[in-house]
Write a protein that holds these residues in place. Structure first.
Motif: not given
Length: 180
Positions: A65, A68, A80, A84, A87-88, A157
Motif C-alpha cells: 500500500e 501504491a 488511486c 490506497h 485500504r492502507g 499502480n
C-alpha cells in the motif's frame, strides 16, 4: 467525457465471473474495476497480478500500500490515492501519518524506506534505475526477487493511475487529493 462503466447487476458471462472475483479480492466492485471491465482481458490480467502478488509475493500489505500511495502521488491520481489511503489505513495497518509519509516516499523502517526509494526511482525515471540504486536496495536487504516485486507493484499502480485518470473514474472512496 468518461469511459463507460459496466454495472455488476447486468454483467453476464466472463465479466460477471470477473466481478465476483473482484468482490472476493477487494471486498467491493469499485468504479475502476467497472471501467476496466470494458476489457475483460484487462480486468482478468489485473486481478491475476494483484492476487499473485498479494498471496504469493513477499512484500507485506503495508509495504504494498505504501508503494501504491507513492506511485499515485507521483502520478497525481486522486482516485488511486483515495483507494490506497483508505485500504492502507483500514486493512493494511498504516497509520494516517504513515500513509502521508509513504506518499512522500518515506518510512520509519529502513527496509521499507529502501523499498520506497527503489519504487520512487522506478516511477520517476520510468524504470531506468541506476546501478547504485539497485546496489542500495540490495544493501538494505532486498533480494532480486523483491526488487522484481517492487517494480511489478510500480507498473501495476501506473496502469491503474493512468486508467483512472484517462477514464475520469468517479472516486468512490473518501477523497484524498494529490495536492493535499
Amino acid at each position: 467525457m468518461s469511459l463507460h462503466t459496466v454495472e455488476p447487476e447486468i454483467a453476464t458471462g466472463e465479466t460477471a465471473a470477473l466481478f465476483t472475483a473482484t468482490h472476493r479480492t477487494l471486498g467491493v466492485v469499485p468504479n475502476l474495476a467497472r471501467v476496466m471491465a470494458n476489457s475483460p482481458a484487462a480486468l482478468k490480467g489485473y486481478l491475476g497480478v494483484v492476487t499473485a502478488l498479494s498471496s504469493e509475493g513477499t512484500l507485506s500489505a503495508d509495504v504494498r500500500e505504501s508503494i501504491a500511495l507513492l506511485v499515485a502521488q507521483e502520478n497525481g491520481s486522486d482516485y488511486c490515492l483515495s483507494v490506497h489511503a483508505f485500504r492502507g489505513t483500514r486493512t493494511a495497518g498504516l497509520t494516517a501519518a504513515g500513509a502521508a509519509r509513504a506518499r512522500r516516499g518515506e518510512a520509519d523502517d529502513p527496509w521499507a524506506a529502501a523499498v520506497l526509494d527503489l519504487a520512487a526511482a522506478t516511477v520517476r525515471d520510468r524504470g531506468a534505475v541506476t546501478d547504485e540504486q539497485l546496489a542500495a536496495a540490495r544493501r538494505a536487504g532486498l533480494s532480486d526477487g523483491q526488487i522484481v516485486e517492487v517494480i511489478a507493484h510500480v507498473a501495476l499502480n501506473v496502469f491503474t493511475n493512468y486508467l483512472a485518470t484517462a477514464a475520469r473514474v468517479d472516486i468512490d472512496w473518501p477523497l484524498v487529493r494529490h495536492t493535499d
